[in-house]
Design a protein around this motif. Sequence first.
Motif, short mmCIF file in Angstrom:
data_model
loop_
_atom_site.label_atom_id
_atom_site.label_comp_id
_atom_site.label_asym_id
_atom_site.label_seq_id
_atom_site.Cartn_x
_atom_site.Cartn_y
_atom_site.Cartn_z
N LEU A 23 0.82 -1.21 0.00
CA LEU A 23 0.00 0.00 0.00
C LEU A 23 0.85 1.26 0.00
CD1 LEU A 23 -2.80 1.25 0.04
CD2 LEU A 23 -2.78 1.05 2.53
N ARG A 24 1.95 1.26 0.74
CA ARG A 24 2.81 2.45 0.79
C ARG A 24 3.35 2.80 -0.59
NH1 ARG A 24 5.04 -0.71 4.72
NH2 ARG A 24 3.69 -0.62 6.51
N VAL A 25 3.71 1.79 -1.33
CA VAL A 25 4.22 2.02 -2.69
C VAL A 25 3.09 2.48 -3.60
CG1 VAL A 25 5.28 0.89 -4.68
CG2 VAL A 25 6.05 0.31 -2.38
N ILE A 26 1.96 1.82 -3.49
CA ILE A 26 0.82 2.15 -4.34
C ILE A 26 0.33 3.57 -4.08
CG2 ILE A 26 -1.60 1.56 -4.80
CD1 ILE A 26 -0.72 -1.41 -4.22
N ARG A 27 0.27 3.96 -2.81
CA ARG A 27 -0.20 5.31 -2.46
C ARG A 27 0.69 6.40 -3.04
NH1 ARG A 27 -2.19 5.95 3.70
NH2 ARG A 27 -3.18 7.80 2.81
N ALA A 28 1.95 6.10 -3.21
CA ALA A 28 2.86 7.10 -3.78
C ALA A 28 2.57 7.36 -5.25
CB ALA A 28 4.31 6.63 -3.60
N GLU A 29 1.90 6.42 -5.89
CA GLU A 29 1.66 6.52 -7.33
C GLU A 29 0.20 6.75 -7.71
OE1 GLU A 29 4.16 6.55 -9.51
OE2 GLU A 29 5.58 6.27 -7.87
N LEU A 30 -0.74 6.36 -6.86
CA LEU A 30 -2.15 6.38 -7.23
C LEU A 30 -2.99 7.10 -6.19
CD1 LEU A 30 -2.63 2.65 -8.32
CD2 LEU A 30 -2.22 4.62 -9.80
N SER A 31 -4.18 7.52 -6.62
CA SER A 31 -5.20 8.05 -5.71
C SER A 31 -6.49 7.29 -5.98
CB SER A 31 -5.40 9.54 -5.92
OG SER A 31 -6.07 9.77 -7.14
N ALA A 32 -7.49 7.48 -5.15
CA ALA A 32 -8.77 6.79 -5.36
C ALA A 32 -9.36 7.13 -6.72
CB ALA A 32 -9.74 7.14 -4.24
N ASP A 33 -9.12 8.32 -7.20
CA ASP A 33 -9.65 8.74 -8.50
C ASP A 33 -9.06 7.97 -9.67
OD1 ASP A 33 -11.26 10.63 -7.26
OD2 ASP A 33 -9.77 12.22 -7.47
N ASP A 34 -7.94 7.31 -9.46
CA ASP A 34 -7.31 6.54 -10.53
C ASP A 34 -8.00 5.20 -10.77
OD1 ASP A 34 -5.25 8.39 -11.14
OD2 ASP A 34 -4.18 7.76 -9.34
N PHE A 35 -8.88 4.79 -9.86
CA PHE A 35 -9.57 3.51 -10.00
C PHE A 35 -10.86 3.71 -10.78
CE2 PHE A 35 -6.72 2.88 -6.52
CZ PHE A 35 -6.31 1.56 -6.65
N ARG A 36 -11.08 2.86 -11.77
CA ARG A 36 -12.27 2.97 -12.61
C ARG A 36 -13.47 2.25 -12.01
NH1 ARG A 36 -11.20 3.41 -18.78
NH2 ARG A 36 -9.38 4.74 -18.76
N THR A 37 -13.20 1.25 -11.19
CA THR A 37 -14.30 0.49 -10.60
C THR A 37 -14.57 0.95 -9.18
OG1 THR A 37 -12.91 -1.26 -9.66
CG2 THR A 37 -13.66 -1.55 -11.96
N GLU A 38 -15.81 0.80 -8.78
CA GLU A 38 -16.20 1.13 -7.41
C GLU A 38 -15.43 0.25 -6.42
OE1 GLU A 38 -18.15 3.12 -4.32
OE2 GLU A 38 -17.93 3.62 -6.43
N LEU A 39 -15.28 -1.03 -6.74
CA LEU A 39 -14.54 -1.93 -5.86
C LEU A 39 -13.12 -1.42 -5.63
CD1 LEU A 39 -14.17 -4.59 -4.28
CD2 LEU A 39 -13.53 -5.65 -6.45
N GLY A 40 -12.45 -1.04 -6.69
CA GLY A 40 -11.09 -0.53 -6.56
C GLY A 40 -11.02 0.70 -5.68
#
Length: 135
Positions: A23-40
């Motif tokens: 998650l720490r790595v992912i958070r550095a690159e993505l935000s919730a807005d980057d997910f196209r699905t509600e699940l994501g």
Amino acid sequence: MWQMALDSELIVVGAILGDSRTLRVIRAELSADDFRTELGRVVFTAACSLEDDGKPVDPVTIKAEAASNGTALTIQDLSSPKYYSTAAQAVQGALYTAMRQSVEDGSITTLQDFIKELERRHSEFQAMIAPLNGG
């Protein structure tokens, strides 16, 4: 193109569910807005909230956090064979990355230690996801 984005998203969600350290790595690159699905978006937002509060990030706590924010996650949300296949690949990748790091940092020095640690981590993961599978 959409299918590649969805597959990538499922890998990210699977990685978060499989090993919270990702998650720490992912958070550095993505935000919730980057997910196209509600699940994501729901999984990512719940995981980030848990991490921000210093709480464990695992499938059980993510499900509870999502529920506390008004989104009920059910096993049906995660039951797509495509999701399980992609998530399994992501979890396996996260597991082997963690194992490789343990070898590189010298905390695992023998094949016997490697096998024991791999079995321990596998059992730990199975215990984390058991409640999502009704266990």
